[in-house]
Design a protein around this motif. Structure first.
Motif, PDB file in Angstrom:
ATOM      1  N   TYR A 202     -29.406 -12.882  12.399  1.00 45.12           N
ATOM      2  CA  TYR A 202     -29.856 -13.241  11.222  1.00 45.12           C
ATOM      3  C   TYR A 202     -29.566 -11.999  11.038  1.00 45.12           C
ATOM      4  CZ  TYR A 202     -32.327  -8.607  12.412  1.00 45.12           C
ATOM      5  OH  TYR A 202     -32.771  -7.448  12.902  1.00 45.12           O
TER       6      TYR A 202
ATOM      7  N   ILE B   5     -33.109   3.554  13.190  1.00 44.16           N
ATOM      8  CA  ILE B   5     -32.915   2.202  13.989  1.00 44.16           C
ATOM      9  C   ILE B   5     -31.809   1.721  14.934  1.00 44.16           C
ATOM     10  CG2 ILE B   5     -32.350  -0.278  13.446  1.00 44.16           C
ATOM     11  CD1 ILE B   5     -34.335   0.070  10.757  1.00 44.16           C
TER      12      ILE B   5
ATOM     13  N   VAL C  60     -32.772   4.162  18.139  1.00 40.95           N
ATOM     14  CA  VAL C  60     -33.411   3.578  19.372  1.00 40.95           C
ATOM     15  C   VAL C  60     -32.995   2.072  19.810  1.00 40.95           C
ATOM     16  CG1 VAL C  60     -35.640   2.105  19.009  1.00 40.95           C
ATOM     17  CG2 VAL C  60     -35.959   4.626  17.542  1.00 40.95           C
ATOM     18  N   SER C  61     -32.190   1.534  18.994  1.00 47.50           N
ATOM     19  CA  SER C  61     -32.234  -0.180  19.235  1.00 47.50           C
ATOM     20  C   SER C  61     -30.924   0.422  20.280  1.00 47.50           C
ATOM     21  CB  SER C  61     -31.487  -0.131  18.263  1.00 47.50           C
ATOM     22  OG  SER C  61     -32.501  -0.767  17.195  1.00 47.50           O
TER      23      SER C  61
ATOM     24  N   ARG D 163     -30.713   3.004  22.147  1.00 49.36           N
ATOM     25  CA  ARG D 163     -31.536   3.754  23.638  1.00 49.36           C
ATOM     26  C   ARG D 163     -32.373   2.183  24.161  1.00 49.36           C
ATOM     27  NH1 ARG D 163     -36.656   6.946  21.817  1.00 49.36           N
ATOM     28  NH2 ARG D 163     -37.513   4.390  22.180  1.00 49.36           N
ATOM     29  N   ASN D 164     -33.306   1.664  23.476  1.00 50.81           N
ATOM     30  CA  ASN D 164     -33.837   0.867  24.138  1.00 50.81           C
ATOM     31  C   ASN D 164     -32.574  -0.498  24.703  1.00 50.81           C
ATOM     32  OD1 ASN D 164     -36.178   1.295  23.673  1.00 50.81           O
ATOM     33  ND2 ASN D 164     -36.469  -0.038  21.749  1.00 50.81           N
ATOM     34  N   ASN D 165     -31.785  -1.529  24.554  1.00 58.11           N
ATOM     35  CA  ASN D 165     -30.971  -2.252  23.386  1.00 58.11           C
ATOM     36  C   ASN D 165     -29.812  -1.651  25.407  1.00 58.11           C
ATOM     37  OD1 ASN D 165     -31.704  -3.144  22.680  1.00 58.11           O
ATOM     38  ND2 ASN D 165     -29.703  -3.160  20.841  1.00 58.11           N
TER      39      ASN D 165
ATOM     40  N   PHE E  11     -29.936  -6.639   5.959  1.00 55.17           N
ATOM     41  CA  PHE E  11     -29.285  -6.208   7.514  1.00 55.17           C
ATOM     42  C   PHE E  11     -28.046  -7.351   7.446  1.00 55.17           C
ATOM     43  CE2 PHE E  11     -32.922  -3.109   7.005  1.00 55.17           C
ATOM     44  CZ  PHE E  11     -32.368  -2.201   7.472  1.00 55.17           C
TER      45      PHE E  11
ATOM     46  N   GLN F 133     -27.564  -8.446  12.268  1.00 56.82           N
ATOM     47  CA  GLN F 133     -27.736  -8.223  13.289  1.00 56.82           C
ATOM     48  C   GLN F 133     -27.947  -9.800  14.150  1.00 56.82           C
ATOM     49  OE1 GLN F 133     -31.715  -6.740  14.953  1.00 56.82           O
ATOM     50  NE2 GLN F 133     -30.165  -5.322  16.036  1.00 56.82           N
TER      51      GLN F 133
ATOM     52  N   LEU G 238     -27.724 -10.044  17.939  1.00 58.59           N
ATOM     53  CA  LEU G 238     -28.401  -9.473  19.329  1.00 58.59           C
ATOM     54  C   LEU G 238     -28.076 -10.162  20.838  1.00 58.59           C
ATOM     55  CD1 LEU G 238     -30.415  -6.901  20.827  1.00 58.59           C
ATOM     56  CD2 LEU G 238     -31.767  -8.721  19.663  1.00 58.59           C
TER      57      LEU G 238
ATOM     58  N   ARG H 280     -40.337  -8.251  18.606  1.00 60.15           N
ATOM     59  CA  ARG H 280     -40.461  -7.216  18.482  1.00 60.15           C
ATOM     60  C   ARG H 280     -40.124  -6.795  17.009  1.00 60.15           C
ATOM     61  NH1 ARG H 280     -39.086  -4.624  22.326  1.00 60.15           N
ATOM     62  NH2 ARG H 280     -37.542  -3.135  21.923  1.00 60.15           N
ATOM     63  N   ILE H 281     -38.591  -7.316  16.788  1.00 57.02           N
ATOM     64  CA  ILE H 281     -37.622  -6.878  15.127  1.00 57.02           C
ATOM     65  C   ILE H 281     -38.865  -7.619  14.062  1.00 57.02           C
ATOM     66  CG2 ILE H 281     -35.402  -7.212  14.098  1.00 57.02           C
ATOM     67  CD1 ILE H 281     -34.308  -6.649  16.766  1.00 57.02           C
TER      68      ILE H 281
ATOM     69  N   ASP I  66     -41.550  -5.063  13.076  1.00 55.77           N
ATOM     70  CA  ASP I  66     -40.908  -4.768  11.865  1.00 55.77           C
ATOM     71  C   ASP I  66     -41.248  -4.281  10.583  1.00 55.77           C
ATOM     72  OD1 ASP I  66     -38.969  -2.090  11.304  1.00 55.77           O
ATOM     73  OD2 ASP I  66     -38.865  -1.877  13.211  1.00 55.77           O
TER      74      ASP I  66
ATOM     75  N   ARG J  64     -39.654  -2.189   8.272  1.00 57.51           N
ATOM     76  CA  ARG J  64     -39.029  -2.161   7.537  1.00 57.51           C
ATOM     77  C   ARG J  64     -37.827  -2.659   7.498  1.00 57.51           C
ATOM     78  NH1 ARG J  64     -36.813   2.462  12.200  1.00 57.51           N
ATOM     79  NH2 ARG J  64     -38.029   0.665  13.796  1.00 57.51           N
TER      80      ARG J  64
ATOM     81  N   MET K 232     -26.309  -1.191  20.479  1.00 55.77           N
ATOM     82  CA  MET K 232     -25.947  -1.343  19.150  1.00 55.77           C
ATOM     83  C   MET K 232     -25.315  -0.926  18.187  1.00 55.77           C
ATOM     84  SD  MET K 232     -27.284  -4.073  16.969  1.00 55.77           S
ATOM     85  CE  MET K 232     -28.011  -4.561  18.391  1.00 55.77           C
TER      86      MET K 232
HETATM   87  C1  FMN Z   1     -33.050  -4.269  11.443  1.00 54.86           C
HETATM   88  C2  FMN Z   1     -33.591  -3.735  12.042  1.00 54.86           C
HETATM   89  C3  FMN Z   1     -33.143  -3.752  13.864  1.00 54.86           C
HETATM   90  C4  FMN Z   1     -33.282  -3.297  14.876  1.00 54.86           C
HETATM   91  N1  FMN Z   1     -32.792  -3.928  16.067  1.00 54.86           N
HETATM   92  C5  FMN Z   1     -33.225  -3.248  17.251  1.00 54.86           C
HETATM   93  C6  FMN Z   1     -33.078  -3.742  18.414  1.00 54.86           C
HETATM   94  O1  FMN Z   1     -31.346  -3.955  18.573  1.00 54.86           O
HETATM   95  N2  FMN Z   1     -33.580  -3.498  19.772  1.00 54.86           N
HETATM   96  C7  FMN Z   1     -34.829  -2.653  19.589  1.00 54.86           C
HETATM   97  O2  FMN Z   1     -35.205  -2.542  20.556  1.00 54.86           O
HETATM   98  N3  FMN Z   1     -35.103  -2.215  18.523  1.00 54.86           N
HETATM   99  C8  FMN Z   1     -34.501  -2.695  17.478  1.00 54.86           C
HETATM  100  N4  FMN Z   1     -35.036  -2.830  16.295  1.00 54.86           N
HETATM  101  C9  FMN Z   1     -36.693  -1.675  16.613  1.00 54.86           C
HETATM  102  C10 FMN Z   1     -37.855  -2.180  16.568  1.00 54.86           C
HETATM  103  O3  FMN Z   1     -38.592  -3.433  15.280  1.00 54.86           O
HETATM  104  C11 FMN Z   1     -38.740  -1.061  17.169  1.00 54.86           C
HETATM  105  O4  FMN Z   1     -39.237  -0.857  16.377  1.00 54.86           O
HETATM  106  C12 FMN Z   1     -37.728  -0.700  18.528  1.00 54.86           C
HETATM  107  O5  FMN Z   1     -37.548  -1.831  18.904  1.00 54.86           O
HETATM  108  C13 FMN Z   1     -39.429  -0.238  19.084  1.00 54.86           C
HETATM  109  O6  FMN Z   1     -39.263   0.640  19.687  1.00 54.86           O
HETATM  110  P1  FMN Z   1     -40.040   1.980  20.759  1.00 54.86           P
HETATM  111  O7  FMN Z   1     -41.533   0.701  21.609  1.00 54.86           O
HETATM  112  O8  FMN Z   1     -39.288   2.942  21.526  1.00 54.86           O
HETATM  113  O9  FMN Z   1     -40.378   2.744  19.764  1.00 54.86           O
HETATM  114  C14 FMN Z   1     -34.429  -3.088  14.789  1.00 54.86           C
HETATM  115  C15 FMN Z   1     -35.320  -3.094  13.511  1.00 54.86           C
HETATM  116  C16 FMN Z   1     -35.258  -3.349  12.134  1.00 54.86           C
HETATM  117  C17 FMN Z   1     -35.910  -2.963  11.163  1.00 54.86           C
END
Ligand code: FMN
Length: 143
Positions: A7, A26, A29-30, A32-34, A50, A52, A54, A67-68, A71, A73, A95
């Motif tokens: 996207y 971003i 956190v990405s 760590r989560n990914n 942006f 991305q 995934l 979830r993204i 967001d 942002r 990421m």
């Molecule tokens: C442009 C963009 C890309 C993002 N990419 C990811 C992603 O690949 N993986 C992810 O977990 N969160 C991504 N996020 C953040 C998520 O929207 C969200 O804030 C986050 O997953 C929450 O994680 P937490 O609950 O551990 O704080 C992205 C946010 C933005 C704005």
């Protein structure tokens, strides 16, 4: 099979306008989560837009994209497409991230027929994946 979703979206700077620290947050956190969720991919950012890709287990990719999308942002998210594949293309990048700098990255964009202004409007899913792979190859270290 893994699923790849692509996207582009428009950045919504916070009140302080600090888009670079936002981008780093971003990515942190990405990554760590990914890593925990078995996802990989790449995020391009030019201070305004942006883009991305995934990839990973289809259900996990869908849940993460949902979830993204919520967001604050970013906004105006345009899905460029998705596809199923046997093999990942961003293995090793929980990421990856690249800042697109108009001057330094002109050639990378030009090679794909893109310009530093409006590059994001010309992409389809495959175009984004190719561009992200070019950036991944051009950056020796993660941001
Ligand atoms: C442009 C963009 C890309 C993002 N990419 C990811 C992603 O690949 N993986 C992810 O977990 N969160 C991504 N996020 C953040 C998520 O929207 C969200 O804030 C986050 O997953 C929450 O994680 P937490 O609950 O551990 O704080 C992205 C946010 C933005 C704005």
């Amino acid at each position: 099979m893994i699923k790849q979703t692509c996207y582009v979206s428009l950045c919504q700077a916070g009140a302080d306008g600090r888009v670079l620290s936002m981008f780093r947050d971003i990515l942190t956190v990405s990554q760590r989560n990914n890593r925990a969720n078995g996802l990989s991919g790449y995020l391009l950012f030019d201070r305004h837009y942006f883009a991305q890709v995934l990839e990973g287990d289809p259900r996990v990719v869908d849940a993460t994209i949902a979830r993204i999308k919520d967001d604050p942002r970013h906004r105006d998210i345009v899905l460029l497409g998705y596809r199923e594949r046997r093999v990942r293309q961003f293995e090793g990048w929980a990421m990856g991230g690249a800042m697109i700098e108009a001057i330094h990255d002109r050639e990378i964009l030009l090679r794909r027929g893109l310009d530093s202004k409006g590059w994001q409007r010309k992409l389809d899913g495959e175009g984004l994946i190719n561009l992200a792979l070019d950036f991944a190859a051009s950056r020796s270290t993660d941001i």
